[in-house]
Design an enzyme around this catalytic site. Structure first.
Site, PDB file in Angstrom:
ATOM      1  CE  LYS A  12     -26.222  -9.746  70.232  1.00  0.00           C
ATOM      2  NZ  LYS A  12     -24.647  -9.036  70.484  1.00  0.00           N
ATOM      3  CE1 TYR A  52     -21.819 -13.743  70.825  1.00  0.00           C
ATOM      4  CE2 TYR A  52     -23.123 -13.772  72.784  1.00  0.00           C
ATOM      5  CZ  TYR A  52     -22.806 -13.077  71.642  1.00  0.00           C
ATOM      6  OH  TYR A  52     -23.830 -12.338  71.038  1.00  0.00           O
ATOM      7  CG  PHE A  60     -16.318  -8.118  75.314  1.00  0.00           C
ATOM      8  CD1 PHE A  60     -16.979  -8.850  74.601  1.00  0.00           C
ATOM      9  CD2 PHE A  60     -15.183  -7.473  74.740  1.00  0.00           C
ATOM     10  CE1 PHE A  60     -16.670  -9.500  73.499  1.00  0.00           C
ATOM     11  CE2 PHE A  60     -14.734  -7.913  73.289  1.00  0.00           C
ATOM     12  CZ  PHE A  60     -15.432  -8.996  72.703  1.00  0.00           C
ATOM     13  NE  ARG A  88     -20.045 -10.061  59.476  1.00  0.00           N
ATOM     14  CZ  ARG A  88     -19.663 -10.118  60.811  1.00  0.00           C
ATOM     15  NH1 ARG A  88     -20.637 -10.747  61.604  1.00  0.00           N
ATOM     16  NH2 ARG A  88     -18.949  -9.101  61.562  1.00  0.00           N
ATOM     17  CB  THR A  94     -19.669  -4.585  66.622  1.00  0.00           C
ATOM     18  OG1 THR A  94     -19.271  -5.662  65.697  1.00  0.00           O
ATOM     19  CG2 THR A  94     -19.808  -5.359  67.899  1.00  0.00           C
ATOM     20  NE  ARG A 105     -24.838  -5.444  65.502  1.00  0.00           N
ATOM     21  CZ  ARG A 105     -23.994  -6.350  65.483  1.00  0.00           C
ATOM     22  NH1 ARG A 105     -23.076  -6.024  64.481  1.00  0.00           N
ATOM     23  NH2 ARG A 105     -23.959  -7.542  65.869  1.00  0.00           N
ATOM     24  CG  ASN A 115     -24.886  -5.382  69.385  1.00  0.00           C
ATOM     25  OD1 ASN A 115     -25.318  -6.350  70.035  1.00  0.00           O
ATOM     26  ND2 ASN A 115     -23.776  -5.680  68.710  1.00  0.00           N
ATOM     27  CG  HIS A 118     -24.658 -13.079  67.028  1.00  0.00           C
ATOM     28  ND1 HIS A 118     -23.547 -12.817  67.266  1.00  0.00           N
ATOM     29  CD2 HIS A 118     -24.710 -14.202  66.336  1.00  0.00           C
ATOM     30  CE1 HIS A 118     -22.673 -13.875  66.740  1.00  0.00           C
ATOM     31  NE2 HIS A 118     -23.520 -14.647  66.240  1.00  0.00           N
ATOM     32  CD  GLU A 129     -22.534 -18.056  65.122  1.00  0.00           C
ATOM     33  OE1 GLU A 129     -21.439 -17.590  65.727  1.00  0.00           O
ATOM     34  OE2 GLU A 129     -23.476 -17.383  64.618  1.00  0.00           O
TER      35      GLU A 129
HETATM   36  P1  CMP Z   1     -22.028  -9.984  68.446  1.00  0.00           P
HETATM   37  O1  CMP Z   1     -21.943  -9.804  67.038  1.00  0.00           O
HETATM   38  O2  CMP Z   1     -23.044 -10.705  69.327  1.00  0.00           O
HETATM   39  O3  CMP Z   1     -20.616 -10.766  68.808  1.00  0.00           O
HETATM   40  C1  CMP Z   1     -19.911 -10.417  70.130  1.00  0.00           C
HETATM   41  C2  CMP Z   1     -20.576  -9.608  70.924  1.00  0.00           C
HETATM   42  O4  CMP Z   1     -19.722  -9.129  71.950  1.00  0.00           O
HETATM   43  C3  CMP Z   1     -20.861  -8.266  70.057  1.00  0.00           C
HETATM   44  O5  CMP Z   1     -21.829  -8.460  69.228  1.00  0.00           O
HETATM   45  C4  CMP Z   1     -20.892  -7.223  71.089  1.00  0.00           C
HETATM   46  O6  CMP Z   1     -22.456  -7.160  71.553  1.00  0.00           O
HETATM   47  C5  CMP Z   1     -20.237  -7.692  72.106  1.00  0.00           C
HETATM   48  N1  CMP Z   1     -19.168  -6.665  72.716  1.00  0.00           N
HETATM   49  C6  CMP Z   1     -18.958  -6.035  73.919  1.00  0.00           C
HETATM   50  N2  CMP Z   1     -18.007  -5.304  73.758  1.00  0.00           N
HETATM   51  C7  CMP Z   1     -17.222  -5.442  72.551  1.00  0.00           C
HETATM   52  C8  CMP Z   1     -16.239  -4.939  71.951  1.00  0.00           C
HETATM   53  N3  CMP Z   1     -15.158  -4.212  72.732  1.00  0.00           N
HETATM   54  N4  CMP Z   1     -15.779  -5.667  70.828  1.00  0.00           N
HETATM   55  C9  CMP Z   1     -16.601  -6.257  70.176  1.00  0.00           C
HETATM   56  N5  CMP Z   1     -17.704  -6.805  70.712  1.00  0.00           N
HETATM   57  C10 CMP Z   1     -18.066  -6.437  71.902  1.00  0.00           C
END
Ligand code: CMP
Length: 136
Positions: A12, A52, A60, A88, A94, A105, A115, A118, A129
């Site tokens: 990212k 997304y 969010f 993962r 996350t 992360r 973070n 992805h 994807e």
């Molecule tokens: P990612 O794995 O890219 O998938 C969705 C993204 O939403 C996640 O990582 C986070 O960076 C972002 N995000 C922001 N707020 C939240 C939340 N409350 N719960 C989960 N993902 C979130």
């Protein structure tokens, strides 16, 4: 029995900005995930919104799409044994505050939004994807 899979990984904007591309790729290759494809791109907010889409009902979502389109990212196809789960595990939770020690992360994440990486959450989504970014 071996179970070779492919999964999608994104480095990212926060991690690209801090020149962490090679360091993150090394974590994958040190852990038996091959980087089969890799390209640095800068996507639009509309493209991020499409990528997304599964999160479109989440509070969010708008910030997430703005963020992924805010600067260059690196999209990669990782391949290896149980690649979806392996990636993962290497990424960690996350929220970087909850990510296990020495996960990507935990090492590099700045916040739940920034973070650093992805990764696809299932084999089915991995296929979608990968196709989204590498449909040539
Ligand atoms: P990612 O794995 O890219 O998938 C969705 C993204 O939403 C996640 O990582 C986070 O960076 C972002 N995000 C922001 N707020 C939240 C939340 N409350 N719960 C989960 N993902 C979130």
């Amino acid at each position: 029995m071996s179970n070779i899979e492919q999964t999608l990984s994104i480095i990212k904007p926060d991690a690209v900005e801090r020149n962490l591309i090679d360091e993150i790729k090394k974590i994958f290759t040190d852990n038996k995930l091959i980087v089969k494809e890799s390209k640095k791109i800068h996507i639009t907010k509309d493209e991020a919104a499409e990528f997304y889409k599964v999160h479109q009902s989440k509070p969010f979502y708008n910030d997430l799409c703005l963020y992924l389109s805010s600067g260059p990212i690196v999209v990669m196809v990782l391949e290896g044994e149980n690649a979806v789960a392996a990636n993962r595990k290497l990424m960690g939770a996350t929220n970087p505050k909850e990510a296990e020690e020495n996960t990507i992360r935990n090492l590099f994440g700045l916040s739940i939004d920034k973070n650093s990486v992805h990764g696809s959450d299932s084999l089915e989504n991995a296929k979608k994807e990968i196709n989204f970014f590498f449909n040539n």
